[in-house]
Write a protein that holds these residues in place. Structure first.
Motif, PDB file in Angstrom:
ATOM      1  N   VAL A  93     -23.199  27.318  13.473  1.00 18.75           N
ATOM      2  CA  VAL A  93     -22.999  26.630  11.313  1.00 18.75           C
ATOM      3  C   VAL A  93     -22.252  25.301  11.964  1.00 18.75           C
ATOM      4  N   HIS A  94     -21.359  25.357  13.009  1.00 25.20           N
ATOM      5  CA  HIS A  94     -20.818  24.019  12.914  1.00 25.20           C
ATOM      6  C   HIS A  94     -21.684  22.840  13.815  1.00 25.20           C
ATOM      7  N   ASP A  95     -22.889  23.120  14.389  1.00 21.24           N
ATOM      8  CA  ASP A  95     -24.559  22.266  15.025  1.00 21.24           C
ATOM      9  C   ASP A  95     -24.592  21.800  13.916  1.00 21.24           C
ATOM     10  N   ASP A  96     -24.902  23.081  13.212  1.00 21.72           N
ATOM     11  CA  ASP A  96     -26.004  22.401  12.308  1.00 21.72           C
ATOM     12  C   ASP A  96     -25.329  21.432  11.600  1.00 21.72           C
ATOM     13  N   LEU A  97     -25.193  21.269  11.537  1.00 23.57           N
ATOM     14  CA  LEU A  97     -23.283  20.546  10.792  1.00 23.57           C
ATOM     15  C   LEU A  97     -23.444  19.010  10.897  1.00 23.57           C
ATOM     16  N   ILE A  98     -22.680  19.313  11.785  1.00 27.03           N
ATOM     17  CA  ILE A  98     -23.255  17.826  13.453  1.00 27.03           C
ATOM     18  C   ILE A  98     -24.614  16.452  13.412  1.00 27.03           C
ATOM     19  N   ASP A  99     -25.061  17.927  13.271  1.00 24.53           N
ATOM     20  CA  ASP A  99     -26.676  17.668  13.690  1.00 24.53           C
ATOM     21  C   ASP A  99     -27.606  17.058  12.534  1.00 24.53           C
ATOM     22  N   SER A 101     -28.769  18.819  10.378  1.00 25.85           N
ATOM     23  CA  SER A 101     -30.275  19.423  10.998  1.00 25.85           C
ATOM     24  C   SER A 101     -30.107  20.971   9.192  1.00 25.85           C
ATOM     25  N   ASP A 102     -31.513  20.916   8.167  1.00 26.07           N
ATOM     26  CA  ASP A 102     -31.770  21.270   7.179  1.00 26.07           C
ATOM     27  C   ASP A 102     -32.370  22.706   7.497  1.00 26.07           C
ATOM     28  N   THR A 103     -32.381  22.902   8.617  1.00 22.54           N
ATOM     29  CA  THR A 103     -32.374  24.538   9.025  1.00 22.54           C
ATOM     30  C   THR A 103     -32.196  25.358  10.047  1.00 22.54           C
ATOM     31  N   ARG A 112     -26.667  23.448   4.074  1.00 21.37           N
ATOM     32  CA  ARG A 112     -27.513  23.687   2.908  1.00 21.37           C
ATOM     33  C   ARG A 112     -27.773  24.694   1.793  1.00 21.37           C
ATOM     34  N   ALA A 113     -27.740  25.831   2.448  1.00 24.79           N
ATOM     35  CA  ALA A 113     -27.710  26.855   1.856  1.00 24.79           C
ATOM     36  C   ALA A 113     -26.315  26.728   0.912  1.00 24.79           C
ATOM     37  N   LEU A 114     -25.303  26.323   1.357  1.00 25.05           N
ATOM     38  CA  LEU A 114     -23.462  26.779   0.479  1.00 25.05           C
ATOM     39  C   LEU A 114     -24.016  25.281  -0.680  1.00 25.05           C
ATOM     40  N   GLU A 115     -24.126  24.147  -0.273  1.00 27.13           N
ATOM     41  CA  GLU A 115     -24.930  23.216  -0.604  1.00 27.13           C
ATOM     42  C   GLU A 115     -25.584  23.206  -2.126  1.00 27.13           C
TER      43      GLU A 115
END
Length: 363
Positions: A93-99, A101-103, A112-115
């Motif tokens: 979760v944190h890695d995708d946020l840092i990067d 990443s959309d998927t 993105r799902a929370l958005e």
């Protein structure tokens, strides 16, 4: 793997039981809390359960060497393995946020799902900002859940202190490694080109190798009462397997098939990852080509033609072949570490199977 050695069913059931408790507790806090908890449950879904497998097999390797018959792992081992899977979800979760990443695994990443949830509910304010903020908190919740579950399983374990030490080291290492990863994207120009590969390997060790393979193995081994020699053998096996695992991930991040990996092809190029693959490529490129690589790397708007050009540059530089050779060398080092070790023979076979699965994968 034999059916009795596969921890997935027992770990999955332990997670189901834990999540049921979390859902029940959230009911009293209102619908928004329930939605948040459901996001946490969703983040743990899917995946190969690699860390759980290494944890259980680490326990079995020591237990069998001590004369215990192969069979189902005790509850504290299954619970520790489940806790590792929740911690993995927190890191992703944190890695995708840092990067950015959309998927993830072919589905929208957590932020993105929370958005999207904010948008669909018709809430006020910045949708993307809400998704990012909520994802930070979601990762924190998952870390708390992993600790809760681990402690629940260790209440009656005789080797709980040793297992806690391994788990704590894993958490520290991956957090430092994650920071070094993002720092490298900004600081690489301040270090000589000849040091880039070693710096990338340092990140791979801390961010991935130890927490993906080595520490899960050692947590399981600790719960079986591993002695110093068994601990050393499993550590010497786990680290190179973890390094090979991360290097394979680096290759897939540039060359992976979207339909298989669940992430866009060349995603690591758009994110500007300073991996060993990139370091090796830069070592052999002439200055003009190196400048072009540096200018394109990290551009989130790279199109498929530009991605293809960068992929060809990496291949033509010999970097891909060098990384494949390094993966093979790490795999051989890991195999050698198990030779003559005082570990259960059946479990050693399982460890070798897991090593092949981790290093020869396509997703």
């Amino acid at each position: 793997m034999s059916p009795t050695a596969d921890p997935i069913e027992a770990v999955s059931q332990r997670l189901v039981d834990f999540f049921t408790q979390q859902r029940d507790a959230a009911q009293a806090e209102g619908p928004e809390a329930v939605t948040f908890v459901e996001a946490g449950v969703g983040a743990v879904g899917g995946g190969k359960r690699l860390r759980a497998r290494f944890c259980v097999t680490g326990w079995r390797a020591v237990a069998e060497a001590g004369g215990r018959r192969p069979g189902e792992a005790p509850s504290e081992v299954i619970t520790a393995a489940a806790a590792l899977e929740i911690f993995q979800a927190a890191a992703l979760v944190h890695d995708d946020l840092i990067d950015n990443s959309d998927t993830r695994r072919g589905r929208p990443s957590a932020h993105r799902a929370l958005e999207a949830g904010h948008r669909d509910a018709g809430w006020l304010g910045d949708q993307a900002g809400f998704g990012r903020s909520a994802a930070i908190l979601l990762g924190d919740l998952l870390v708390a859940w992993s600790d809760d579950l681990l402690e629940d399983g260790l209440t009656s374990a005789t080797c709980a202190a040793a297992a806690r030490r391994e788990y704590a080291r894993m958490r520290r290492d991956v957090t430092i490694g994650q920071f070094l990863d993002i720092a490298e994207e900004a600081a690489f120009r301040q270090s000589p080109d000849g040091e880039h590969a070693d710096r990338a390997l340092r990140v791979a060790s801390l961010k991935s190798a130890r927490y993906s393979v080595q520490q899960p193995l050692l947590v399981g081994a600790a719960l079986a009462g591993a002695d110093a020699q068994q601990h050393a053998a499993l550590a010497a096996f786990g680290h190179p397997v973890g390094m090979a695992f991360q290097l394979r991930d680096d290759v897939l991040g540039v060359f992976g098939d979207t339909a298989v990996t669940g992430k866009p092809s060349g995603d690591d190029l758009r994110e500007g990852k300073r991996t060993v693959l990139i370091a090796f490529a830069r070592e052999t490129l002439p200055p003009s080509a190196r400048r072009t690589l540096d200018e394109l790397l990290g551009d989130p708007q790279l199109d498929q033609e530009q991605i293809g050009a960068l992929q060809r540059t990496i291949v033509d530089s010999g970097a891909l072949a060098r990384v494949e050779d390094l993966i093979a060398a790490y795999a051989a080092e890991a195999d050698q570490a198990l030779r003559g070790a005082h570990l259960g023979a059946a479990a050693v076979g399982e460890l070798r199977d897991l090593a092949r699965a981790a290093t020869a994968r396509s997703a």
